[in-house]
Design a protein around this motif. Structure first.
Motif, short mmCIF file in Angstrom:
data_model
loop_
_atom_site.label_atom_id
_atom_site.label_comp_id
_atom_site.label_asym_id
_atom_site.label_seq_id
_atom_site.Cartn_x
_atom_site.Cartn_y
_atom_site.Cartn_z
N LEU A 112 94.60 79.15 106.15
CA LEU A 112 95.19 78.19 105.23
C LEU A 112 95.39 78.84 103.86
O LEU A 112 94.51 79.54 103.36
CB LEU A 112 94.28 76.97 105.07
N GLY A 114 95.86 77.57 100.15
CA GLY A 114 95.73 76.37 99.34
C GLY A 114 96.16 76.64 97.91
O GLY A 114 95.70 77.61 97.29
N LEU A 124 88.63 72.74 99.00
CA LEU A 124 89.28 73.38 100.15
C LEU A 124 88.39 74.45 100.76
O LEU A 124 88.35 74.62 101.99
CB LEU A 124 90.62 73.98 99.74
N GLU A 125 87.63 75.18 99.92
CA GLU A 125 86.74 76.21 100.45
C GLU A 125 85.66 75.58 101.33
O GLU A 125 85.36 76.08 102.42
CB GLU A 125 86.12 77.02 99.33
N CYS A 128 87.31 74.48 104.64
CA CYS A 128 87.67 75.58 105.52
C CYS A 128 86.44 76.25 106.13
O CYS A 128 86.47 76.70 107.28
CB CYS A 128 88.55 76.59 104.77
N LEU A 135 90.53 80.96 104.19
CA LEU A 135 91.25 80.32 103.09
C LEU A 135 91.61 81.35 102.03
O LEU A 135 90.76 82.14 101.61
CB LEU A 135 90.39 79.23 102.45
N ASP A 316 89.14 86.32 103.28
CA ASP A 316 88.75 84.92 103.35
C ASP A 316 88.04 84.53 102.05
O ASP A 316 87.39 85.37 101.41
CB ASP A 316 87.81 84.70 104.55
#
Length: 361
Positions: A112, A114, A124-125, A128, A135, A316
């Motif tokens: 993803l 973001g 979001l972290e 994910c 991410l 990541d």
């Protein structure tokens, strides 16, 4: 990265100029260079809560050069509803993160990208990691308050809008012997106020990083009068507090302050202390919209391409950043809860003082 075939992209938090340029760059790099499929997720995390998930496959036919010029985001966004503490209609607050994880899995994506500020990227972290999904974050905020990057997408356009407002206010201020107060956005930092104030020839700039004294402002107005100046320009960041330290605005449920009104407060104080005729302009969301300036389009394009390359490298929990006139990647752990504020001893503050601008202290 071996096994990557399908990536997702979403925008989260407040909108700003340059978001569509990021999305365009992500799609072009992912499709042209790596042959991946790109899924655009609508309305940020809100789209992942819908069933079916609100998303679409993005292809090159949609992303011509015209998208560079469009403000806002074609994917939509949201700055409400923390999925780990989601407010329900009945007043309850529940954890809906599992639903978002299910939504991500439903899309069948391998990573993803973001696009958001530090708050959105922190959420979001967590999501994910819960989903076991790589991410890569891209910083966007008009406030330019994300740590470890010299500039975020949206900032340059916001400064241009505020500077343009000062350009329009100066002639009418001079024509009517007035003090013009311009309130600009800046929730946690005064970057917009400081940069636009210097570029727009402001006489007084107030930012949250530097406490202010009304007497200092009154002295500056009197100094201008002694120089036969019949007007003054004042720029105030929305997060500036009253001289007693209290914020100006209204407190939302949960204790978060929705700033707004400091411009009128400063204007009233100046009028009382100097007898000047004062007018106040609040730019508000005008700073978020409008055609992205060239610098935002450039930074957005660079960030979008590099984010895809970081995915391809197997990275990541990283954020794309601009440091030392070059694009790089920094760990998200280094930007969460570490807002980038104006340095009171930095080059811009020194330049402002050198120009005779009053910073309120």
């Amino acid at each position: 990265m071996a096994g990557i075939k399908r990536i997702g992209v979403l925008t989260s938090g407040g909108d700003c100029a340059g978001l569509n340029a990021i999305i365009r760059a992500v799609v072009q790099r992912a499709v042209d260079e790596y042959g991946w499929h790109v899924v655009g997720i609508h309305k940020g995390t809100a789209g992942l809560l819908s069933r079916p998930v609100e998303a679409e496959t993005l292809d090159l036919s949609r992303f011509d050069g015209a998208l560079l010029r469009r403000a806002g985001t074609v994917l939509g966004t949201t700055n409400k509803g923390d999925p780990f503490a989601f407010p329900m209609p009945d007043g309850r607050v529940v954890d809906r993160s599992d639903e978002i994880v299910e939504g991500l899995k439903e899309l069948g994506i391998d990573a993803l990208i973001g696009i958001g500020g530090d708050g959105s990227l922190a959420i979001l972290e967590r999501l994910c990691k819960q989903a076991g999904l790589p991410l890569i974050g891209i910083p966007k905020t008009i406030d330019n308050d994300v740590a470890r990057t010299e500039v975020a997408v949206g900032y340059s356009t916001a400064v241009e809008v505020a500077t343009d407002a000062l350009d329009h206010l100066q002639p009418t201020a001079a024509s009517h012997d007035r003090v013009m107060v311009l309130e600009v956005m800046g929730r946690d930092a005064g970057h917009i106020a400081l940069s636009a104030g210097i570029a727009g020839g402001a006489d007084i700039i107030l930012i949250p990083e530097i406490p202010w004294d009304p007497d200092s402002l009154a002295r500056k107005i009197e100094d201008l009068r002694r120089q036969d100046r019949n007007f003054a320009l004042v720029v105030v960041a929305e997060a500036v507090r009253r001289e007693d330290g209290d914020p100006v605005g209204r407190t939302r449920e949960g204790g978060k302050v929705l700033y707004g009104g400091i411009g009128h407060y400063v204007g009233e104080r100046l009028g009382e202390m100097t007898g000047a005729e004062v007018r106040v302009t609040v730019l508000g969301h005008v700073q978020r919209g409008g055609t992205p300036v060239a610098r935002d389009r450039l930074i957005a394009s660079i960030f979008g391409v590099h984010a895809v390359d970081l995915v391809a490298q197997g990275q990541d929990s990283m954020m794309v950043a601009w440091e030392g006139r070059s694009v790089t990647g920094v760990p998200l752990s280094q930007i969460i809860d570490q807002p980038h504020q104006v340095d009171p001893q930095g080059a811009l503050v020194k330049a402002a003082r050198g120009l005779g601008i009053c910073l309120g202290d």
